[in-house]
Scaffold this motif. Structure first.
Motif, PDB file in Angstrom:
ATOM      1  N   SER A 441       0.834  -1.417  -0.089  1.00 38.48           N
ATOM      2  CA  SER A 441       0.025  -0.096   0.108  1.00 38.48           C
ATOM      3  C   SER A 441       0.785   1.218   0.083  1.00 38.48           C
ATOM      4  O   SER A 441       0.603   2.229  -0.884  1.00 38.48           O
ATOM      5  CB  SER A 441      -1.007  -0.190   1.307  1.00 38.48           C
ATOM      6  N   LEU A 442       1.974   1.238   0.794  1.00 35.90           N
ATOM      7  CA  LEU A 442       2.743   2.305   0.723  1.00 35.90           C
ATOM      8  C   LEU A 442       3.347   2.591  -0.614  1.00 35.90           C
ATOM      9  O   LEU A 442       3.679   3.835  -0.930  1.00 35.90           O
ATOM     10  CB  LEU A 442       3.911   2.252   1.795  1.00 35.90           C
ATOM     11  N   LEU A 443       3.668   1.522  -1.221  1.00 32.99           N
ATOM     12  CA  LEU A 443       4.447   1.702  -2.677  1.00 32.99           C
ATOM     13  C   LEU A 443       3.456   2.427  -3.470  1.00 32.99           C
ATOM     14  O   LEU A 443       3.750   3.547  -4.430  1.00 32.99           O
ATOM     15  CB  LEU A 443       5.028   0.401  -3.131  1.00 32.99           C
ATOM     16  N   LYS A 444       2.407   2.065  -3.515  1.00 34.50           N
ATOM     17  CA  LYS A 444       1.274   2.473  -4.474  1.00 34.50           C
ATOM     18  C   LYS A 444       1.019   3.883  -4.179  1.00 34.50           C
ATOM     19  O   LYS A 444       0.981   4.919  -4.894  1.00 34.50           O
ATOM     20  CB  LYS A 444      -0.142   1.796  -4.284  1.00 34.50           C
ATOM     21  N   GLU A 445       0.922   4.131  -2.813  1.00 32.45           N
ATOM     22  CA  GLU A 445       0.553   5.387  -2.527  1.00 32.45           C
ATOM     23  C   GLU A 445       1.836   6.357  -2.661  1.00 32.45           C
ATOM     24  O   GLU A 445       1.398   7.697  -3.060  1.00 32.45           O
ATOM     25  CB  GLU A 445       0.256   5.587  -0.867  1.00 32.45           C
ATOM     26  N   PHE A 446       2.925   5.942  -2.521  1.00 28.54           N
ATOM     27  CA  PHE A 446       4.071   6.726  -3.086  1.00 28.54           C
ATOM     28  C   PHE A 446       4.018   7.413  -4.174  1.00 28.54           C
ATOM     29  O   PHE A 446       4.199   8.488  -4.552  1.00 28.54           O
ATOM     30  CB  PHE A 446       5.309   5.928  -2.620  1.00 28.54           C
ATOM     31  N   PHE A 447       3.832   6.253  -5.403  1.00 28.86           N
ATOM     32  CA  PHE A 447       3.665   6.604  -6.917  1.00 28.86           C
ATOM     33  C   PHE A 447       2.413   7.737  -6.812  1.00 28.86           C
ATOM     34  O   PHE A 447       2.629   8.650  -7.689  1.00 28.86           O
ATOM     35  CB  PHE A 447       3.540   5.686  -7.354  1.00 28.86           C
ATOM     36  N   GLU A 448       1.354   7.564  -6.161  1.00 30.76           N
ATOM     37  CA  GLU A 448       0.290   8.349  -6.377  1.00 30.76           C
ATOM     38  C   GLU A 448       0.515   9.666  -5.985  1.00 30.76           C
ATOM     39  O   GLU A 448       0.290  10.808  -6.230  1.00 30.76           O
ATOM     40  CB  GLU A 448      -0.935   7.797  -5.673  1.00 30.76           C
ATOM     41  N   TYR A 449       1.192   9.743  -4.740  1.00 33.62           N
ATOM     42  CA  TYR A 449       1.386  11.086  -3.992  1.00 33.62           C
ATOM     43  C   TYR A 449       2.392  12.012  -4.821  1.00 33.62           C
ATOM     44  O   TYR A 449       2.052  13.102  -5.160  1.00 33.62           O
ATOM     45  CB  TYR A 449       2.121  10.630  -2.639  1.00 33.62           C
ATOM     46  N   PHE A 450       3.779  11.378  -5.386  1.00 33.36           N
ATOM     47  CA  PHE A 450       4.403  11.928  -5.943  1.00 33.36           C
ATOM     48  C   PHE A 450       3.822  12.423  -7.835  1.00 33.36           C
ATOM     49  O   PHE A 450       4.273  13.210  -8.115  1.00 33.36           O
ATOM     50  CB  PHE A 450       6.159  11.703  -5.960  1.00 33.36           C
ATOM     51  N   GLY A 451       3.126  11.119  -7.952  1.00 31.86           N
ATOM     52  CA  GLY A 451       2.328  11.497  -9.203  1.00 31.86           C
ATOM     53  C   GLY A 451       1.802  12.897  -9.295  1.00 31.86           C
ATOM     54  O   GLY A 451       1.378  13.270 -10.431  1.00 31.86           O
ATOM     55  N   ASN A 452       1.155  13.121  -8.271  1.00 26.91           N
ATOM     56  CA  ASN A 452       0.157  14.219  -8.159  1.00 26.91           C
ATOM     57  C   ASN A 452       0.810  15.490  -7.207  1.00 26.91           C
ATOM     58  O   ASN A 452       0.017  16.348  -7.103  1.00 26.91           O
ATOM     59  CB  ASN A 452      -1.048  13.721  -7.311  1.00 26.91           C
ATOM     60  N   PHE A 453       2.150  15.387  -6.795  1.00 28.73           N
ATOM     61  CA  PHE A 453       2.682  16.382  -6.146  1.00 28.73           C
ATOM     62  C   PHE A 453       2.965  17.885  -7.002  1.00 28.73           C
ATOM     63  O   PHE A 453       3.160  17.845  -8.217  1.00 28.73           O
ATOM     64  CB  PHE A 453       3.946  15.729  -5.520  1.00 28.73           C
ATOM     65  N   LYS A 499       9.573  13.297 -16.384  1.00 28.73           N
ATOM     66  CA  LYS A 499       9.829  11.788 -16.546  1.00 28.73           C
ATOM     67  C   LYS A 499       9.625  11.054 -15.278  1.00 28.73           C
ATOM     68  O   LYS A 499       9.023   9.972 -15.309  1.00 28.73           O
ATOM     69  CB  LYS A 499      11.211  11.504 -16.877  1.00 28.73           C
ATOM     70  N   PHE A 500      10.141  11.529 -14.114  1.00 28.84           N
ATOM     71  CA  PHE A 500       9.927  11.143 -12.734  1.00 28.84           C
ATOM     72  C   PHE A 500       8.282  10.928 -12.666  1.00 28.84           C
ATOM     73  O   PHE A 500       7.709   9.802 -12.142  1.00 28.84           O
ATOM     74  CB  PHE A 500      10.439  11.862 -11.728  1.00 28.84           C
ATOM     75  N   VAL A 501       7.698  12.016 -12.862  1.00 26.63           N
ATOM     76  CA  VAL A 501       6.253  12.132 -12.476  1.00 26.63           C
ATOM     77  C   VAL A 501       5.529  11.156 -13.471  1.00 26.63           C
ATOM     78  O   VAL A 501       4.455  10.460 -12.912  1.00 26.63           O
ATOM     79  CB  VAL A 501       5.621  13.676 -12.786  1.00 26.63           C
ATOM     80  N   ASP A 502       5.920  11.127 -14.571  1.00 29.70           N
ATOM     81  CA  ASP A 502       5.091  10.203 -15.487  1.00 29.70           C
ATOM     82  C   ASP A 502       5.119   8.685 -15.198  1.00 29.70           C
ATOM     83  O   ASP A 502       4.355   7.980 -15.132  1.00 29.70           O
ATOM     84  CB  ASP A 502       5.634  10.483 -17.240  1.00 29.70           C
ATOM     85  N   LEU A 503       6.665   8.387 -14.772  1.00 32.45           N
ATOM     86  CA  LEU A 503       6.736   7.056 -14.534  1.00 32.45           C
ATOM     87  C   LEU A 503       6.108   6.758 -13.019  1.00 32.45           C
ATOM     88  O   LEU A 503       5.490   5.593 -12.770  1.00 32.45           O
ATOM     89  CB  LEU A 503       8.351   6.792 -14.111  1.00 32.45           C
ATOM     90  N   ALA A 504       6.027   7.766 -12.288  1.00 34.75           N
ATOM     91  CA  ALA A 504       5.243   7.386 -10.862  1.00 34.75           C
ATOM     92  C   ALA A 504       3.958   7.062 -11.059  1.00 34.75           C
ATOM     93  O   ALA A 504       3.216   6.275 -10.634  1.00 34.75           O
ATOM     94  CB  ALA A 504       5.418   8.645 -10.047  1.00 34.75           C
ATOM     95  N   ARG A 505       3.281   8.083 -12.235  1.00 31.99           N
ATOM     96  CA  ARG A 505       1.859   7.778 -12.408  1.00 31.99           C
ATOM     97  C   ARG A 505       1.644   6.195 -13.024  1.00 31.99           C
ATOM     98  O   ARG A 505       0.589   5.610 -12.664  1.00 31.99           O
ATOM     99  CB  ARG A 505       1.362   8.976 -13.337  1.00 31.99           C
TER     100      ARG A 505
END
Ligand code: GTP
Ligand code: MG
Length: 584
Positions: A441-453, A499-505
């Motif tokens: 859950s933390l991994l998923k949330e990490f990507f969502e958090y920074f995908g939307n930061f 690139k970081f944001v796209d990959l996180a999303r």
């Protein structure tokens, strides 16, 4: 007096160490030392780390670990051995100089032994019977180090002695092997822990890092008596991956401290010294000389580069026998404090290191990080982002740096160059978090958090653990925790951030599909983390999604709606899936 036994020790001639800088493959061969009866078996645990254990024993302070490891390294020698050496005879020969508490072998373009004596005097005794090699065509510089070469006196008499040395390979697993290991894991949590186990520094690797620093310290001490060469960065902060560089800090600070406390009477004695116009020039001069020294006299030091005009001047070189790429700095005490802080964060909760390793591996797999300096995000910045994210959970998994400061005792007070670097050093004073989220859950949330930061307006700040307005216009702003006016990710450009944001999303999206797609354990198909670490899969998801892109008008409409409903509880769409939306 000549030593008797199977071998003759000779310090390695410099000519043998010159030439190409090679990245060796480490094969570590670890054995309990049969010579010392009271050998501590814990030393054999090659996947051990300083603090990461889940047991309830009190955790060691960073300074305690450093002190113990340094003392251990000072009793240790590095020996280049013939490949056909008899381990038993070799140890017997060495034990003439005193009991051995531990030893291991590794391969790095030749066979090496790391031998730890119980007492420091044994090293001196060994040095006293060691000769400087004489050569026909070249001349050796007679530098007496703790790095030796052992030769067999009568190799023909010993050829029947085949070594029964078993190899244990301490390189990180190949991508194929890793993929297999991840596919066989039972859950994504299990996958993250597997990744950590496979990539974290081993006990032997840590010992070799401290030994390498200790060997460099011997050299530097020829000029600066009582100096200390301390490892810092990922070698000691518990986030180091096998193969990471070895950051070293030439600490001259202790030298100046002695005088004031020890003087009595009416006079104050000072050394006559040369003065230069700034601290920076002093640093450059010191590093320049040490760089020359490493280049000319340092056994095993090759490819020495003096990078003295950098913001933080350094000498970069390769320590060929250990295989480490080394960066030596001085006057860099704040970086040592950062390492201590990260060590504390890494030790507070077992999820921290697992998540950091995962994000570091993910970033490397997608070329978000690089070993070449440039506009890439660094591992240090990624670690800060994970820490910040874990401070933002509810309840928080990690405390803020300001909170750690409130727990500090008088002995923790630390001001460096006018910056307040005070925080608690005793880990046992920090209460564990009540947060029970899983790694998945933390991994998923990490990507969502920074995908939307909102990177365009907010700064990441682990001191306060909350988003703040960016004080300057760099695409990515991560506040330096101690030099708070500095941005540790100033080098990152907009395209790397995007690139970081796209990959996180994309990664958040892949993980949200995971439950549906998880293959049966018998199929060998990548899933979970294995998919995330495959650049081709994430890219193809990205392409497929791009192909299905909605018309611009519809995207703008969706965007406006997502802004209106940007509260976390509204972050679920009608299909019950988590969405990745752009935050205003
Ligand atoms: P690796 O990539 O595994 O080497 O991680 P690392 O943490 O060792 O990073 P690196 O070798 O780049 O830097 C070593 C240490 O220097 C870090 O752990 C930090 O303590 C410090 N450091 C690195 N980059 C910065 C920076 O931009 N600003 C500041 N203040 N310190 C930095
Ligand atoms: Mg490093």
């Amino acid at each position: 007096m000549a030593a008797r036994g199977v071998g003759m020790l000779a310090r390695l001639p410099l000519c043998a160490q010159r030439g190409q800088v090679l990245r060796p493959t480490h094969r570590l061969l670890s054995y309990p030392g049969p010579v010392a009866a009271d050998l501590k078996r814990e030393e054999q645990s090659s996947r051990n780390v300083e603090t990461g254990s889940e047991d309830k024993t009190p955790k060691k302070k960073f300074s305690e670990v450093q002190k113990e490891r340094r003392e251990q390294a000072q009793r240790t020698v590095l020996i280049h051995c013939p490949s056909k050496i008899s381990e038993k005879k070799f140890l017997k020969y060495l034990s003439q100089h005193g009991p051995i508490s531990n030893h291991f072998f590794y391969e790095s373009f030749g066979l090496y032994a790391v031998v730890e004596f119980c007492q420091k005097e044994s090293v001196t005794s060994l040095q006293n019977v060691t000769r400087t090699p004489s050569m026909d065509t070249e001349a050796a510089i007679p530098f007496k180090s703790r790095f030796f070469n052992v030769k067999m006196k009568n190799p023909s008499n010993q050829t029947s002695e085949q070594p029964c040395i078993q190899c244990s390979n301490h390189t990180p697993p190949s991508s194929k092997k890793l993929s297999e290991l991840l596919c066989y894991a039972e859950s994504i949590d299990d996958q993250l822990n597997t990744l950590l186990k496979e990539f974290q520094l081993t006990e032997e690797d840590i010992k070799l890092r401290y030994l390498t620093c200790s060997l460099i310290e011997d050299l530097a001490a020829a000029y600066f008596q009582d100096c200390i060469v301390r490892p810092f960065g990922s070698s000691v902060n518990s986030f180091g991956k096998l193969g990471c560089d070895l950051d070293m800090f030439l600490d001259l600070g202790e030298i100046g401290k002695f005088n004031t406390n020890k003087t009595s009477g009416n006079f104050l004695m000072e050394f006559q010294v040369k003065n230069v116009s700034s601290e920076r020039i002093a640093t450059q001069k010191i590093l320049s000389v040490i760089g020359e020294c490493l280049d000319h006299f340092g056994p095993g030091c090759v490819g020495v580069q003096k990078i003295l005009n950098a913001r933080c001047p350094l000498v970069r070189f390769s320590h060929q026998a250990s295989g480490f790429q080394c960066d030596l700095t001085t006057n860099n005490r704040i970086a040592l404090k950062s390492s201590e802080l990260l060590y504390i964060y890494g030790a507070l909760d077992s999820r921290v290191r697992a998540l950091v390793f995962c994000i570091r591996c993910w970033a490397r797999a997608h070329s978000l990080t690089s070993s070449i300096p440039g506009s890439w995000i660094t591992n240090f910045s990624l670690t800060m982002m994970v820490i910040f994210f874990l401070q933002r959970r509810s309840p928080p998994i990690l405390p803020t740096l300001d909170y750690l400061k409130t727990l500090a005792g008088a002995e923790d007070k630390c001001i460096i160059e006018g910056h307040n670097c005070t925080f608690v050093s005793d880990l046992n004073r920090i209460k564990p978090s009540g947060n029970t989220e899983t790694l998945e859950s933390l991994l998923k949330e990490f990507f969502e958090y920074f995908g939307n930061f909102a990177f365009n307006k907010n700064s990441i700040n682990i001191r306060q653990g909350r988003e703040q307005n960016k004080p300057e216009s760099s695409p990515l702003h991560i506040q330096n925790p101690f030099e708070t006016s500095l941005n540790i990710s100033k080098n990152v450009n907009q395209s790397q951030l995007q690139k970081f944001v796209d990959l996180a999303r994309e990664s958040a999206w892949i993980l949200s599909q995971e439950d549906k797609d998880r293959p049966s354990p018998s199929s060998n198909r990548p899933w979970g983390l294995a998919t995330l670490l495959l650049p081709s899969v994430v890219n193809s998801v990205s392409l497929a999604k791009k192909k299905k892109k909605k018309p611009a008008s519809e995207r703008i409409k969706n965007l406006l709606e997502s802004i209106k409903s940007s509260s976390p509880e509204n972050d679920t769409n009608t299909n019950g899936k988590r969405t990745v939306s752009t935050q205003a």
